[in-house]
Design a protein around this motif. Structure first.
Motif, PDB file in Angstrom:
ATOM      1  N   PHE A   3      43.960  53.501  43.975  1.00  0.00           N
ATOM      2  CA  PHE A   3      43.246  52.240  44.161  1.00  0.00           C
ATOM      3  C   PHE A   3      44.186  51.055  43.977  1.00  0.00           C
ATOM      4  CE2 PHE A   3      40.684  48.736  42.422  1.00  0.00           C
ATOM      5  CZ  PHE A   3      39.869  48.508  43.520  1.00  0.00           C
ATOM      6  N   LEU A   4      45.058  51.125  42.977  1.00  0.00           N
ATOM      7  CA  LEU A   4      46.023  50.055  42.747  1.00  0.00           C
ATOM      8  C   LEU A   4      46.996  49.937  43.917  1.00  0.00           C
ATOM      9  CD1 LEU A   4      46.849  50.648  38.973  1.00  0.00           C
ATOM     10  CD2 LEU A   4      45.350  48.901  39.950  1.00  0.00           C
ATOM     11  N   ILE A   7      45.159  48.227  46.781  1.00  0.00           N
ATOM     12  CA  ILE A   7      45.051  46.782  46.552  1.00  0.00           C
ATOM     13  C   ILE A   7      46.376  46.098  46.871  1.00  0.00           C
ATOM     14  CG2 ILE A   7      44.697  45.010  44.778  1.00  0.00           C
ATOM     15  CD1 ILE A   7      42.132  46.386  45.720  1.00  0.00           C
ATOM     16  N   ILE A  11      46.847  43.213  49.741  1.00  0.00           N
ATOM     17  CA  ILE A  11      47.346  41.883  49.384  1.00  0.00           C
ATOM     18  C   ILE A  11      48.655  41.580  50.111  1.00  0.00           C
ATOM     19  CG2 ILE A  11      48.294  40.518  47.477  1.00  0.00           C
ATOM     20  CD1 ILE A  11      46.207  41.871  45.676  1.00  0.00           C
TER      21      ILE A  11
END
Length: 135
Positions: A3-4, A7, A11
């Protein structure tokens, strides 16, 4: 962990594509491919973690690798004819997800001694991050 990574991909997507310094036509194709590729890249640490967990069960690991290879390529070719560059990313994402599902079959077997437990491992992150960068 995945998930990180997802992200970070979302971004930094525009900065990454802008840093390539390509023509507008190529940029459109990159953005089309990236639409689903970022999801596949987020799935890669999960599949590596499962492959490490199930290393002793070589049959499941080999079947999962065959599913990833066969469906990743065949669906990419099929979807590229239907959706263009977007279809290539979609085919690889579906192939990776199917390979993860094959690995998860092991946890539902009666003889399974593993219990699935989520945890963040910096060691696994350190080992899989270079694999992400090469993709």
């Amino acid at each position: 962990m995945a998930f990180l990574l997802f992200i970070a991909m979302v971004i930094g997507e525009n900065a990454y594509i802008a840093g390539l310094h390509v023509s507008d036509e190529v940029r459109v194709e990159i953005e089309a491919f990236w639409k689903y590729e970022k999801y596949r890249i987020a799935l890669v640490p999960i599949i590596y973690l499962l492959l490490q967990m199930l290393y002793a069960d070589t049959l499941i690991c080999n079947i999962s690798n065959a599913v990833l290879f066969f469906f990743g390529i065949s669906l990419s070719v099929l979807f590229s004819k239907l959706y263009g560059t977007t279809g290539v990313g979609l085919g690889m994402c579906i192939g990776t997800a199917l390979a993860i599902l094959v690995l998860c079959i092991h946890f539902f077997e009666i003889k399974c001694i593993f219990k699935f437990k989520w945890h963040l491992s910096w060691t696994v992150l350190r080992l899989t991050l270079p694999m992400q960068i090469r993709i």
